[in-house]
Scaffold this motif. Structure first.
Motif, PDB file in Angstrom:
ATOM      1  N   GLU A 113       0.855  -1.186   0.000  1.00 53.92           N
ATOM      2  CA  GLU A 113       0.000   0.000   0.000  1.00 53.92           C
ATOM      3  C   GLU A 113       0.893   1.240   0.000  1.00 53.92           C
ATOM      4  N   SER A 114       0.902   1.882  -1.154  1.00 55.60           N
ATOM      5  CA  SER A 114       1.738   3.083  -1.263  1.00 55.60           C
ATOM      6  C   SER A 114       0.886   4.324  -1.088  1.00 55.60           C
ATOM      7  N   LYS A 115       1.420   5.311  -0.457  1.00 58.91           N
ATOM      8  CA  LYS A 115       0.698   6.560  -0.218  1.00 58.91           C
ATOM      9  C   LYS A 115       0.809   7.454  -1.451  1.00 58.91           C
ATOM     10  N   LYS A 116      -0.355   7.808  -1.999  1.00 55.03           N
ATOM     11  CA  LYS A 116      -0.379   8.621  -3.212  1.00 55.03           C
ATOM     12  C   LYS A 116      -0.149  10.094  -2.872  1.00 55.03           C
ATOM     13  N   ASP A 117       0.604  10.735  -3.740  1.00 58.67           N
ATOM     14  CA  ASP A 117       0.777  12.180  -3.599  1.00 58.67           C
ATOM     15  C   ASP A 117      -0.329  12.842  -4.417  1.00 58.67           C
ATOM     16  N   VAL A 118      -1.527  12.937  -3.810  1.00 56.29           N
ATOM     17  CA  VAL A 118      -2.703  13.411  -4.526  1.00 56.29           C
ATOM     18  C   VAL A 118      -2.558  14.870  -4.957  1.00 56.29           C
ATOM     19  N   GLU A 119      -1.737  15.626  -4.257  1.00 55.76           N
ATOM     20  CA  GLU A 119      -1.570  17.034  -4.624  1.00 55.76           C
ATOM     21  C   GLU A 119      -0.873  17.159  -5.977  1.00 55.76           C
ATOM     22  N   VAL A 120       0.060  16.252  -6.242  1.00 49.84           N
ATOM     23  CA  VAL A 120       0.750  16.265  -7.541  1.00 49.84           C
ATOM     24  C   VAL A 120      -0.216  15.875  -8.658  1.00 49.84           C
ATOM     25  N   GLN A 121      -1.113  14.945  -8.382  1.00 49.74           N
ATOM     26  CA  GLN A 121      -2.017  14.415  -9.407  1.00 49.74           C
ATOM     27  C   GLN A 121      -3.328  15.201  -9.507  1.00 49.74           C
ATOM     28  N   TRP A 122      -3.609  16.035  -8.503  1.00 50.09           N
ATOM     29  CA  TRP A 122      -4.869  16.784  -8.489  1.00 50.09           C
ATOM     30  C   TRP A 122      -5.093  17.644  -9.733  1.00 50.09           C
ATOM     31  N   PRO A 123      -4.111  18.409 -10.254  1.00 48.73           N
ATOM     32  CA  PRO A 123      -4.382  19.267 -11.419  1.00 48.73           C
ATOM     33  C   PRO A 123      -4.953  18.511 -12.619  1.00 48.73           C
ATOM     34  N   LEU A 124      -4.415  17.311 -12.912  1.00 53.34           N
ATOM     35  CA  LEU A 124      -4.924  16.538 -14.048  1.00 53.34           C
ATOM     36  C   LEU A 124      -6.321  15.993 -13.761  1.00 53.34           C
ATOM     37  N   ILE A 125      -6.545  15.573 -12.520  1.00 52.97           N
ATOM     38  CA  ILE A 125      -7.880  15.093 -12.141  1.00 52.97           C
ATOM     39  C   ILE A 125      -8.893  16.226 -12.265  1.00 52.97           C
ATOM     40  N   LYS A 126      -8.526  17.401 -11.794  1.00 54.84           N
ATOM     41  CA  LYS A 126      -9.411  18.572 -11.884  1.00 54.84           C
ATOM     42  C   LYS A 126      -9.707  18.912 -13.342  1.00 54.84           C
ATOM     43  N   ASP A 127      -8.690  18.866 -14.211  1.00 56.94           N
ATOM     44  CA  ASP A 127      -8.896  19.157 -15.635  1.00 56.94           C
ATOM     45  C   ASP A 127      -9.887  18.172 -16.252  1.00 56.94           C
ATOM     46  N   SER A 128      -9.772  16.915 -15.885  1.00 60.23           N
ATOM     47  CA  SER A 128     -10.668  15.901 -16.438  1.00 60.23           C
ATOM     48  C   SER A 128     -12.104  16.117 -15.973  1.00 60.23           C
ATOM     49  N   VAL A 129     -12.270  16.398 -14.663  1.00 62.55           N
ATOM     50  CA  VAL A 129     -13.620  16.644 -14.127  1.00 62.55           C
ATOM     51  C   VAL A 129     -14.223  17.902 -14.759  1.00 62.55           C
TER      52      VAL A 129
END
Length: 293
Positions: free
Chosen positions: A121-137
């Motif tokens: 179980e690796s801890k995701k760095d959601v802050e790094v990935q948030w911009p792309l997720i936000k763009d998709s939403v």
């Protein structure tokens, strides 16, 4: 601008090492109801995503599914449950001795046991990935908004046609409700003539008094004035650019109330028949209002 509550849209965004797929589907509902499906390791972003949705959608049920695929497999790690592996090995040794077997215990058998080896179980760095997720939403919500607006244009045209029909029918009701004093005066004279067979001389003053009373009780000028105001308000709300569903639904209740009052006051058959036609149009409007935001 009228917007439909139903629609579907999706968006795919690719970044460094992962891909985001957002799928949205909306349905009719009295209130905003968000059903969000998001990978567990990204659950810290749920409130932000709900905020994006709430800023764009004010009414309706929205199902939104976000799929995140990581393409960089070199980062995948595994962990070994040594205690479970040892316990499993010892159990196999006991079974081997009990059955009197002379066989080797392969590593594959131990490694394949449930829970011995599993992805770490690796801890995701959601802050790094948030911009792309936000763009998709955001993109999926943009596509969804366009689709709902387009369907809303068809509903608007139907609204305009039915409002014009109600205006025409209201003009008929207003026209047929003029000169009520003369109408009741003539009707009273005819009734008295039939009942007395013209054997009694009528009292013109008394007839005029009764006719005035009936005409006043049947006066619908205030109701007609309010309906005209409601029609004007309907058009204003429809073209305001704000979510209109709840306001229009309330206004249609007011329409029904006014026409029920008009129907209870009138004694003319043509007015009663016209009100039936009006109520038919109001019911069709009410059904369509349930489909808009």
């Amino acid at each position: 601008m009228i917007k439909s509550m139903t629609g579907f849209a999706s968006s795919e965004k690719t970044g460094e090492g992962f891909e985001v797929i957002t799928e949205t589907r909306t349905y009719n509902s009295k209130y905003l109801d968000v059903n969000l499906r998001l990978p567990y390791e990204y659950s810290a972003l749920e409130e932000r995503i709900r905020g994006l949705i709430g800023a764009r959608v004010s009414r309706g049920r929205i199902d939104i599914k976000i799929t995140i695929r990581e393409s960089n497999t070199s980062l995948v790690e595994f962990e070994i449950n040594e205690e479970k592996a040892l316990a499993y090995y010892n159990a196999l040794l006991r079974l081997k001795d009990k059955l009197g077997l002379d066989a080797q215990i392969p590593l594959e058998m131990i490694a394949g046991a449930e829970g011995v080896i599993k992805p770490a179980e690796s801890k995701k760095d959601v802050e790094v990935q948030w911009p792309l997720i936000k763009d998709s939403v955001d993109e999926a919500l943009d596509f969804l908004d366009r689709m709902r607006r387009k369907e809303g244009e068809y509903i608007s045209r139907d609204f305009i046609m039915r409002i014009e029909n109600i205006e025409t029918l209201l003009n008929t009701i207003e026209s047929e409700s003029r000169d009520l004093l003369l109408h009741y005066t003539e009707r009273l004279k005819d009734r008295i003539s039939v009942l007395t067979k013209d054997t009694i001389e009528t009292d013109a003053g008394r007839i005029a008094q009764e006719a005035a009373f009936l005409a006043d009780r049947s006066d619908i000028s205030e109701e007609i004035l309010r309906v005209k105001s409601h029609l004007n308000q309907f058009n204003i709300i429809m073209n305001s650019g704000e979510p209109a569903g709840r306001k229009l639904n309330f206004l249609l209740q007011e329409f029904n109330r006014e026409f029920n009052t008009i129907g209870s006051k009138t004694e003319k058959a043509i007015v009663s028949h016209t009100i039936v036609d009006v109520k038919s149009e109001i019911e069709k409007l009410r059904e369509q209002v349930q489909n808009i935001e």
